[in-house]
Motif scaffolding. Structure first.
Motif, PDB file in Angstrom:
ATOM      1  N   GLU A 109       1.018   5.134  10.177  1.00  0.00           N
ATOM      2  CA  GLU A 109      -0.081   4.368   9.590  1.00  0.00           C
ATOM      3  C   GLU A 109       0.058   2.889   9.930  1.00  0.00           C
ATOM      4  OE1 GLU A 109      -2.900   5.398   8.067  1.00  0.00           O
ATOM      5  OE2 GLU A 109      -2.244   7.430   8.565  1.00  0.00           O
ATOM      6  N   ALA A 159       4.209   7.335   7.344  1.00  0.00           N
ATOM      7  CA  ALA A 159       3.958   5.962   6.908  1.00  0.00           C
ATOM      8  C   ALA A 159       4.047   5.002   8.091  1.00  0.00           C
ATOM      9  CB  ALA A 159       4.944   5.564   5.816  1.00  0.00           C
ATOM     10  N   THR A 172       0.809  -1.210   0.000  1.00  0.00           N
ATOM     11  CA  THR A 172       0.000   0.000   0.000  1.00  0.00           C
ATOM     12  C   THR A 172       0.845   1.264   0.000  1.00  0.00           C
ATOM     13  OG1 THR A 172      -1.559  -1.211   1.400  1.00  0.00           O
ATOM     14  CG2 THR A 172      -1.854   1.151   1.290  1.00  0.00           C
ATOM     15  N   LEU A 183       1.470   4.576   1.604  1.00  0.00           N
ATOM     16  CA  LEU A 183       1.164   4.998   2.965  1.00  0.00           C
ATOM     17  C   LEU A 183       1.242   6.498   3.189  1.00  0.00           C
ATOM     18  CD1 LEU A 183       3.100   2.216   4.873  1.00  0.00           C
ATOM     19  CD2 LEU A 183       0.633   2.393   4.568  1.00  0.00           C
TER      20      LEU A 183
END
Length: 128
Positions: A123, A120, A98, A100
């Motif tokens: 997250e 990131a 993904t 981020l």
């Protein structure tokens, strides 16, 4: 060496170091990023702009702030297996699946990249 006849009155006192505080939004990002590394407790170091990370095995990472210390940024990216891409005047950070975080370079590409890595990691920490 001071002699008894010398006076201390003519010496100026050195100013105290400025008290530094981590902004609340950055503090939250740093705590989440620390948790992504496995920290079970995050401790503020009063008057400084860094944290201590406490881990379950009893180890402590002292003076940690990947927004300021780029060695911490690098370690964070490596340990979380993050990918950093620099293109179009911005840093993008991805994990294996993904996208981020993204941060525009502005005046300081290195600081922007560090902030993207911390965002990131935050997250990742939220998802844990």
């Amino acid at each position: 060496m001071m002699h008894d006849d010398e006076s201390h009155d003519d010496l100026d006192e050195l100013p105290a170091r400025p008290h530094k505080v981590i902004p609340a939004a950055d503090r939250e990002l740093l705590e989440l990023a620390g948790r992504a590394l496995g920290a079970v407790r995050v401790e503020d170091v009063e008057g400084e702009q860094w944290l201590n990370l406490h881990f379950e095995d009893g180890t402590v990472a002292h003076g940690w702030n990947p927004l300021l210390f780029y060695g911490d940024t690098f370690e964070l990216a490596v340990r979380l297996k993050l990918y950093i891409s620099s293109e179009h005047d911005q840093a993008s950070v991805l994990d294996q699946r993904t996208h981020l975080a993204c941060e525009l370079y502005g005046d300081d590409p290195t600081a922007a990249t560090a902030r993207a890595v911390v965002r990131a990691a935050a997250e990742v920490g939220k998802a844990m």
